[in-house]
Design a protein around this motif. Sequence first.
Motif, mmCIF file in Angstrom:
data_model
loop_
_atom_site.group_PDB
_atom_site.id
_atom_site.type_symbol
_atom_site.label_atom_id
_atom_site.label_comp_id
_atom_site.label_asym_id
_atom_site.label_seq_id
_atom_site.Cartn_x
_atom_site.Cartn_y
_atom_site.Cartn_z
ATOM 1 N N PHE A 275 -42.104 4.757 -58.648
ATOM 2 C CA PHE A 275 -42.601 3.525 -57.239
ATOM 3 C C PHE A 275 -41.883 2.352 -57.528
ATOM 4 O O PHE A 275 -41.107 1.284 -56.487
ATOM 5 N N ASP A 276 -41.871 1.332 -59.010
ATOM 6 C CA ASP A 276 -41.311 1.018 -59.265
ATOM 7 C C ASP A 276 -39.751 0.176 -58.729
ATOM 8 O O ASP A 276 -38.898 -0.246 -58.356
ATOM 9 N N THR A 279 -39.204 0.646 -55.021
ATOM 10 C CA THR A 279 -39.724 -0.794 -54.710
ATOM 11 C C THR A 279 -38.730 -1.497 -54.527
ATOM 12 O O THR A 279 -38.300 -2.397 -53.885
ATOM 13 N N ARG A 280 -37.530 -1.907 -55.941
ATOM 14 C CA ARG A 280 -36.716 -2.421 -56.073
ATOM 15 C C ARG A 280 -35.414 -2.441 -55.666
ATOM 16 O O ARG A 280 -34.729 -3.215 -54.588
ATOM 17 N N ARG A 282 -35.449 -1.002 -52.324
ATOM 18 C CA ARG A 282 -35.473 -0.771 -51.152
ATOM 19 C C ARG A 282 -35.558 -2.512 -50.420
ATOM 20 O O ARG A 282 -35.013 -3.044 -49.677
#
Length: 306
Positions: A275-276, A279-280, A282
């Motif tokens: 997820f992290d 997110t980065r 994106r």
Amino acid sequence: MSTQIYNRVALIGLGLIASSMAHATRRAGLAGEIVGTSRSAETREIAQEIGLCDRIVDTAAEAVEGADLVILCVPVGAMEAVAKEIAPHLAEGATVSDVGSVKKAVIAAIAPHLPPHAQFIPGHPLAGTEHSGPRSGFAELFDNRWTILTPVEGADPQATEKLRSYWEGLGANVDEMEPDHHDLVLAVTSHCPHLIAYTMVGVADDLRRVTDSEVIKYSAAGFRDFTRIAASDPTMWRDVFLNNKEATLEILGRFTEELFALQRAIRTGDGDELFDYFTRTRAIRRGIIEAGQDTDAPNFGRMSKK
Ligand code: NAP
């Protein structure tokens, strides 16, 4: 008011990039005359037929006669032979440039052959499509894209400024960079992504369980963007990797490490890590859109099939 910057522009090679330059040069009236040549009679005939240039000639040596700007638009691996051919025929003070996707190796291939009176200012437009040849060009290709100039030591700043104005006239934004740095940046932003796309399409092709029809039918799920990139010209891309070895191997090494890390996160069920990471990444996409280098339109701005 005249927008002419050069009296005679010679385009050596008449593929996607050169034909787009010819159209954009005309659009803005940047040259008194555009002279073009290509290796094969077939390409020269097509260029003649579609009126790509003011004059099409048979050889590169002939094309550069009297030209104040000469641009080499051939694959990276062909630059040296072209440089050798044109060198004795260059006009006094002519600017010689190129559009090769790699800079350090291209400079090493061209610079030693040019006479001291020529101004060598290497360049690279960061714009392209997966299409090739004299019919594939269009005037808008460089609009709001970047062109990077990598002037070599001793280059005349006035000649560099003139070439910068020419590229701006073609619609591009222009930056200057050291050749080494250019090759590293492009390894990240273009060369390695192409290699990864080639690999992914190759993997799908190898997977016997995925039939051809399924690959095509369901390709919108991400794969289609890989196939577009992987349809790029094989000669051009072979030459890119052969000539930007150091930087592409460096980036591929890092890529492999990251891939292993994500592989481990999947195996161990580390959702937070995934997820992290996503997110980065994106945020990078948002940055590209904000910089006007791509569209946020649904389906990447593609027309939907009726
Ligand atoms: P292209 O459409 O495939 O055209 C290549 C041209 O080079 C053709 O005129 C071809 O001549 C000629 N050529 C091919 N092999 C040659 C050889 N051994 N000796 C002399 N001429 C040769 O290619 P392009 O996309 O315009 O690419 C040209 C340059 O632009 C390359 O250096 C590439 O790295 C760079 N570039 C490409 C892109 C892109 O996305 N396509 C983007 C930026 C920069 P014939 O047709 O007569 O055989």
